[in-house]
Design a protein around this motif. Structure first.
Motif: not given
Lengths: 467, 194
Positions: A74, A77, A80-83, A120, A124, A126-127, B29-31, B34, B189-193
């Motif tokens: 594992f 990351h 970050g989580i979002l692009p 949205q 975002e 929050i994530v 896991l990532r959430l 967070r 929608s939220i797309r994850f990396l």
């Protein structure tokens, strides 16, 4: 029976005495004397290289184990989580949202779907958001045998766990006491010598010796932290009569930089041990310490800095314009105060190698003493310092733009992300101005064309709010 | 799926959450990371104050309402399963798998997303967006940039357009109809990396 116990006891004391004497002699010869004289024995380099090889071996062991168990190692990351989405403006986003629905509408109006754009964006953030990430400790990519990062790596296996246990013994049993003794000795020597230098009548001799004493003090501190520092581009080392700015990760940045040349520090007067050290420092070299009440007075602060910088013989002032500690992955907004003074700025970039120990001081999580203990119980403090060429404010550039330029240069050199967020936001609430900006952008979408039409048709009861 | 289950072990009911929300193990896991990052005092649950620490969220005009969506009235704490269940609304809508009619509508379907958006308007949860509720949202999104009269006229026009049965409020079906041409599946929608 009693005789036997007594003689055994005597023997034990004598052995301990011998061991202690040997240990202390070694300490003195190998570490204290070189620190006082400024000589290096090359032990640190050997230590760091050994640790590097150890970490590589650790990672390969873990990967082997993970492969055996047919699992993925594992990897945290760090990106970050979002692009990162393209930076479309509020207007463009709204148009996209609406054009799909109402292509025949001639005038833009409020649409029930408009809330979707904001929701949205909200979720975002929050994530994943940029600012929170900067104020939490950096994640290590492979395990560095420290207890702090142990729960991220469940694929340890017996061998590595034993190694970790050994590491704990070494770090807490040998390295930590050694470092604490060094630190105490260093501070004691420094205070005594600095105060005595302050009594010398001859100013030139005083400043010469003062510099030597300061450097010795910093060398002690560096040795007590087991800091292994690489200075790049030493030809750009700050010169007298200027200001040196750097990115801020920990209060120890001062020690890292001052190990190479003497700076004048700026800060608040403290009480207790720190206050005593500050007083001792001022006796042999000019520093700028402010009383608590004076800190609020911006003009007074600026004036004292100006006066010091104007004197070309004085040491450069060391300032951290971010105003707060950031976790060394990015550089936050530089406060423009120090850039308004108008003298040459020498930017310096500092980057810590997080494998050997995380240097970031998360002031909301633990206090300064615990931070120092954490650093002293890590393997080492490895960092690189880059001296950048001096910069001056250009024609037609105001202080804020100059600050931005310097920040970009520092971020580029050290490979850090260049962010525009204000580090001070860590403590204060978000200003309403930011929210108003969002509202203004949205209202311009809603009312922009609509207002032109009302002007053409008739103005019944509305007063124009926007131009 | 089974290979990463060992790392899911420190998330309580991890497998069940995966099935319920449709998030993959890696995303879950990532959430969770967070969640722990936002939970600064390591209490194991979140409170509205933790959300208010997020700069970008407090700047958002409907930020307060989004926080409200996570914390229904009388609930002051948010545990990880509830956190993930609400975020599931923003999962990208996948291909239509044939599902049981008896199973509840997934959160990330078009209807699920619309329900979430509807709740942002309908604060008193009576199933209708009244004129007052619409005005409140408009005020949040526009602030002081428009006059009160402009606000009223915008709200009036919006209701007239959407309110098909002329009862002065917008029900969920009328809301759905009004948004039928909007590409909700992508915009919400939220797309994850990867």
């Amino acid at each position: 029976m009693l005789q036997f116990a007594l003689s055994a006891y005597n023997l034990l004391c004598r052995c301990l005495g011998v061991a202690f004497a040997v240990w202390f002699t070694l300490l003195f010869v190998i570490i204290i004397v070189p620190a006082v004289l400024g000589v290096s024995l090359g032990i640190h380099g050997f230590y760091i290289r050994t640790l590097c090889r150890l970490f590589e071996w650790t990672t390969s062991q873990m990967e082997l184990r993970a492969k055996q168990k047919n699992q993925q190692l594992f990897k945290p990351h760090t990106k970050g989580i979002l692009p990162k989405s393209e930076l479309l403006s509020v207007q463009e986003n709204m148009q996209e949202l609406r054009s799909s629905a109402h292509s025949r509408r001639s005038e833009p109006q409020f649409d029930l779907a408009d809330v979707i754009y904001f929701s949205q964006k909200g979720v975002e953030s929050i994530v994943d958001d940029e600012v929170t990430k900067c104020f939490s400790a950096q994640e290590v990519e492979s395990w560095n045998l420290l207890t702090r990062s142990i729960c991220r790596f469940p694929h340890r296996g017996l061998r590595l766990t034993l190694l970790w246990g050994l590491g704990v013994l070494i770090r807490y049993g040998i390295l930590l006491p050694l470092r604490v003794i060094l630190a105490v000795t260093g501070i004691f020597l420094f205070v005594v010598l600095s105060t005595s230098v302050g009594f010398l009548p001859n100013a030139k001799l005083r400043s010469f010796l003062g510099e030597k004493v300061h450097l010795m003090g910093y060398r002690f501190c560096v040795k007590s932290l087991t800091a292994f520092i690489t200075y790049h581009n030493s030809e750009n080392r700050p010169k007298n009569g200027s200001i040196c700015v750097a990115n801020h990760t920990t209060p120890l940045d001062v020690i890292i930089l001052a190990n190479d040349r003497c700076y004048s520090l700026v800060g608040q007067v403290h009480r207790g041990l720190l206050g005593m050290i500050q007083k001792a420092m001022v006796k042999s070299s000019p520093h700028i310490w402010f009383e608590r009440a004076e800190v609020k007075d911006r003009h007074l602060v600026a004036k004292r800095l100006c006066d010091h910088a104007a004197d070309k013989t004085k040491q450069p002032i060391l300032i951290f314009p971010e105003g707060t500690c950031v976790n060394n992955t990015s550089v936050m907004m530089f406060k423009k105060g120090s850039f308004e003074i108008g003298c040459t700025i020498f930017p310096v970039a500092i980057k810590y190698d997080v494998r050997f120990g995380d240097a970031y001081w998360n002031s909301s999580k633990f206090g300064l003493v615990r931070h120092l203990l954490r650093i002293m119980s890590s393997w080492a403090l490895v960092c690189s310092v880059w001296y950048l060429p001096p910069m001056k404010r250009e024609e037609g550039e105001d202080a804020a733009q100059f600050a931005k330029r310097v920040k970009a240069a520092i971020a580029a050199e050290a490979g850090l992300a260049d962010l525009t967020w204000d580090g001070g936001l860590k403590r204060t609430k978000v200003k309403d101005a930011f929210r108003e900006e969002q509202q203004r952008l949205y209202s311009s979408v809603l009312l922009g064309e609509h207002q032109i039409q009302t002007e053409e048709i008739c103005c019944k009861d509305e007063t124009q709010e926007e131009d | 799926m089974g290979s990463s289950s060992s790392s899911l072990s420190h998330i309580p009911d991890g497998q069940q959450l995966m099935g319920e929300t449709g998030f993959s193990a890696a995303h879950l896991l990532r959430l969770h990371e967070r969640f722990e990052l936002l939970d600064k005092d390591s209490r194991g649950h979140l409170r509205p104050e933790d959300f208010e620490e997020i700069r970008e969220l407090t700047e958002n005009p409907v930020g307060g309402r989004i926080i409200g969506a996570f914390f229904p009235p009388e609930k002051e704490t948010l545990d990880f399963p509830s956190f993930v269940r609400i975020l599931a609304h923003f999962r990208p809508t996948g291909k239509n798998r044939s599902r049981d009619r008896t199973q509840p509508e997934p959160a990330n379907s078009r209807t699920g997303k619309l329900k979430f958006a509807f709740k942002l308007y309908d604060q008193d949860r009576d199933g209708k967006i009244s004129r007052d509720e619409l005005l409140q949202v408009l005020r949040a999104m526009l602030g002081l940039q428009v006059t009160e009269e402009q606000l009223q006229s915008i709200a009036e026009r919006a209701i007239q357009e959407a309110d098909l049965n002329s009862d002065g409020a917008i029900s969920f079906d009328e809301f759905k109809k009004s948004l039928e041409k909007v590409d909700i599946e992508h915009k919400m929608s939220i797309r994850f990396l990867k």
